[in-house]
Design an enzyme around this catalytic site. Sequence first.
Site, PDB file in Angstrom:
ATOM      1  N   ASN A  38       0.858  -1.194   0.000  1.00 39.92           N
ATOM      2  CA  ASN A  38       0.000   0.000   0.000  1.00 39.92           C
ATOM      3  C   ASN A  38       0.892   1.241   0.000  1.00 39.92           C
ATOM      4  OD1 ASN A  38      -0.353  -1.496   2.756  1.00 39.92           O
ATOM      5  ND2 ASN A  38      -0.712   0.599   3.347  1.00 39.92           N
ATOM      6  N   ASP A  39       0.930   2.031   1.027  1.00 40.05           N
ATOM      7  CA  ASP A  39       1.553   3.361   0.941  1.00 40.05           C
ATOM      8  C   ASP A  39       3.027   3.344   0.525  1.00 40.05           C
ATOM      9  OD1 ASP A  39      -0.758   3.497   2.435  1.00 40.05           O
ATOM     10  OD2 ASP A  39       0.224   4.162   4.253  1.00 40.05           O
ATOM     11  N   PHE A  98       4.287   0.463  10.352  1.00 40.40           N
ATOM     12  CA  PHE A  98       3.404   1.253   9.491  1.00 40.40           C
ATOM     13  C   PHE A  98       4.197   2.367   8.809  1.00 40.40           C
ATOM     14  CE2 PHE A  98      -1.244   0.480  11.072  1.00 40.40           C
ATOM     15  CZ  PHE A  98      -1.089  -0.874  10.875  1.00 40.40           C
TER      16      PHE A  98
HETATM   17  N1  DQQ Z   1      -1.582   2.602   5.852  1.00 37.97           N
HETATM   18  C1  DQQ Z   1      -2.338   3.732   6.237  1.00 37.97           C
HETATM   19  C2  DQQ Z   1      -1.419   4.454   7.169  1.00 37.97           C
HETATM   20  C3  DQQ Z   1      -0.766   3.345   7.894  1.00 37.97           C
HETATM   21  C4  DQQ Z   1      -0.581   2.324   6.846  1.00 37.97           C
HETATM   22  C5  DQQ Z   1      -2.736   4.569   5.071  1.00 37.97           C
HETATM   23  C6  DQQ Z   1      -0.735   0.927   7.303  1.00 37.97           C
HETATM   24  O1  DQQ Z   1      -2.080   5.343   8.011  1.00 37.97           O
HETATM   25  O2  DQQ Z   1       0.465   3.750   8.447  1.00 37.97           O
HETATM   26  O3  DQQ Z   1      -3.009   3.818   3.939  1.00 37.97           O
HETATM   27  O4  DQQ Z   1      -0.451   0.007   6.271  1.00 37.97           O
END
Ligand code: DQQ
Length: 496
Positions: A38-39, A98
């Site tokens: 993801n991010d 995270f």
């Molecule tokens: N993804 C969220 C964040 C977090 C992370 C945003 C967790 O807030 O740190 O997509 O995978």
Amino acid sequence: MISETLQKARDFEAKYAPFIPDSQRPAFHATPSIGWTNDPNGFSLYRGEYHLFYQYHPYSCEWGPMHWGHVKTRDFLHWERLPVALAPDMEYDKNGCFSGSAIELPDGRQMIVYTGVRRRLSPDGRMEEVQTQCQAIGDGVNYDKWPANPVLTDKDLPAGGSALDFRDPKVWRDEDGVYRMVVGNRTPDGSGAILLYESEDAVNWQLAATLDSSRNQYGRMWECPDFFPLDGKQVLFTSPQEMSPIGLEFHAGNGTVCLIGSYDPATHQFQRENVQAIDYGIDFYAPQTLLTPDGRRVMIAWMQNWNTLGGKPHDCRWFGQMSLPRELSVRDGRLIQVPVRELEAYRRDKVTYQSVLVNSETNLHGLRGRMVDMTVTVRPVSRGSYASFRVNVARDGEFATTIRYKPDTSILKIDRTRSGSNADIVHTRSFLVRPRDGEIKLRIVLDRFSVEVFVNDGEQAASATIYTPQEADAISFDAEGSVLVDVEKYDIVIPS
Ligand code: DQQ
């Protein structure tokens, strides 16, 4: 030190990622080595190369205990794979490393700042996540977690700040030599806020200010902040959860917000002047920026959204891709974004057309492809000569992704209803654009599994993933009424 958990993840990706052929990935967008991302995290310059880490679960194409995957690049288009950087292997991050960021320290080491997550049972029997900020120091490949982690805990929050929603530190060093970072938090009204911390030594951090907060106006929890000066203004990015639409500016769910304003570094007062979405398409979240040595502010984001995960292709070996890195500027109080100029070095086989009359379905010789950089400029033949104009890409008899413009409302619509997904997720988005002298200019970048549209030299961008078969590669135009169209189209060829 390489823990057992980190070694296991490194071994897994080294063993299985080579089974994924390059042809089944985007050619120039970053993807995870294997499994889920993801991010984007830690997007930064280190020893002359751009590093990009990413939220990573190598073991499946589902979100899971978060690791940090790692790639680097010199041109934002070739991504060299590096071993997994962080794994959830400490008491304070055992349920996930995270999102966060990275910088080069003056002594040549690289510092990562990230959110450590651990779960606990609340007094009333609910499982909750405690989130703290942690650091790791490394050499661009291996990282040691800081012995004094976590460096920020609930004790460092402003009164009423939530220890359960305290995440995604973005760190930088200012010209005064002070390290600063912004962190997302939740206020007692349940909505988001961005906190600013400062440190002289990059280890001991003090709360300096709450820069801004949602007050339930722009979504609830504010995730993944970034904060930087740009063209005489100050920009605050955040990705709010649980947004409500405001006209066509924002959409429901997980969105992105750019607050442009002024900032007084002496008092840490940030004053909003303009608020807008960052990307108006379907798949875009958690953007992060870096500053290049030649002074460009470059943004990358997760080209996906929590609300569209239902569109994941069956049997995928990787899932989640990053946006094209985009150069940012501010013009007339609004955010402008264009693909990094490095893309232009990979343009081949130019095809151009001038003032082609389009009044029915039109296929022009040389217009096809799934790795493409194409600019289409559309103007009426005469005042009111058309009701709508469409560009269809990634098209064959069955599939098409469509960008439609209606001049009477100035609404642009991106539509991937027929782009290979039969999931009941969002497939269209509409947004207001600003034609110039009746003309609209669309730059469309395709890279196998995505479409990114840049309107009027970057006044707006709209991104969407598409998992259509690659054979669907026709490009065509269509109009209700009559328009004149200029085209400049290149194939993008990325040598390995
Ligand atoms: N993804 C969220 C964040 C977090 C992370 C945003 C967790 O807030 O740190 O997509 O995978």
